[in-house]
Design a protein around this motif. Structure first.
Motif, PDB file in Angstrom:
ATOM      1  N   THR A  46       3.826  -1.760 -14.629  1.00  0.00           N
ATOM      2  CA  THR A  46       2.807  -0.881 -14.052  1.00  0.00           C
ATOM      3  C   THR A  46       1.386  -1.319 -14.402  1.00  0.00           C
ATOM      4  O   THR A  46       0.429  -0.693 -13.959  1.00  0.00           O
TER       5      THR A  46
ATOM      6  N   ASP B 288       2.661  -2.010 -20.553  1.00  0.00           N
ATOM      7  CA  ASP B 288       3.766  -1.876 -19.600  1.00  0.00           C
ATOM      8  C   ASP B 288       3.450  -2.841 -18.468  1.00  0.00           C
ATOM      9  O   ASP B 288       2.566  -2.588 -17.646  1.00  0.00           O
TER      10      ASP B 288
ATOM     11  N   ASN C 128       9.554  -6.176 -20.149  1.00  0.00           N
ATOM     12  CA  ASN C 128       8.793  -5.139 -19.440  1.00  0.00           C
ATOM     13  C   ASN C 128       7.642  -4.587 -20.275  1.00  0.00           C
ATOM     14  O   ASN C 128       6.700  -4.026 -19.724  1.00  0.00           O
ATOM     15  N   HIS C 129       7.757  -4.718 -21.600  1.00  0.00           N
ATOM     16  CA  HIS C 129       6.748  -4.157 -22.492  1.00  0.00           C
ATOM     17  C   HIS C 129       6.325  -5.180 -23.547  1.00  0.00           C
ATOM     18  O   HIS C 129       7.142  -5.973 -23.999  1.00  0.00           O
TER      19      HIS C 129
ATOM     20  N   GLN D  53      15.232  -1.190 -23.652  1.00  0.00           N
ATOM     21  CA  GLN D  53      13.909  -1.643 -23.251  1.00  0.00           C
ATOM     22  C   GLN D  53      13.800  -3.123 -23.567  1.00  0.00           C
ATOM     23  O   GLN D  53      14.129  -3.549 -24.665  1.00  0.00           O
TER      24      GLN D  53
END
Length: 124
Positions: A83, A80, A60-61, A6
């Motif tokens: 999204t 996130d 991404n996070h 991640q």
């Protein structure tokens, strides 16, 4: 093993405080963010002020610890970015009184997330 990797960055607790201050001014000023607040939030989005932090364009996070002082509780927000969603990790989930206080604590970040991404993303 790449499935479990991640890309992320971690913000300090001041980010939530800046977001809360900016959100209050945003509500009071008919949806305009003050320049000083823009500058402080922009530093976080672009990777500062922590030395080990990354720009949001590289991850991404985003992990944000938030202190709910009245509950003497820490919660974790996980943004996130792909999204545009927020996961809330709360060890005391279930108490309606606590949930409303926690909702108040995360509302600034939740409200400003789309504004931050729309406003700062082209600048990154």
């Amino acid at each position: 093993m790449d499935w479990f990797r991640q890309s992320f960055t971690i913000k300090d607790t001041y980010f939530a405080n800046y977001a809360e201050t900016a959100w209050k001014e945003f509500k009071n000023s008919r949806e305009k963010i003050d320049r000083d607040q823009q500058s402080a939030l922009r530093k976080y989005v672009l990777g500062g002020p922590l030395a080990c932090s990354f720009s949001w364009t590289e991850v991404n996070h985003v992990y944000i610890p938030v202190n709910a002082e009245t509950l003497k509780l820490w919660i974790l927000l996980v943004l996130d970015l792909s999204t545009r969603t927020i996961m809330v990790y709360n060890s005391l989930k279930g108490d309606e009184d606590n949930d409303s206080i926690i909702r108040e604590k995360i509302e600034p970040v939740a409200t400003l997330l789309s504004i931050l991404l729309d406003f700062f993303w082209p600048l990154c």
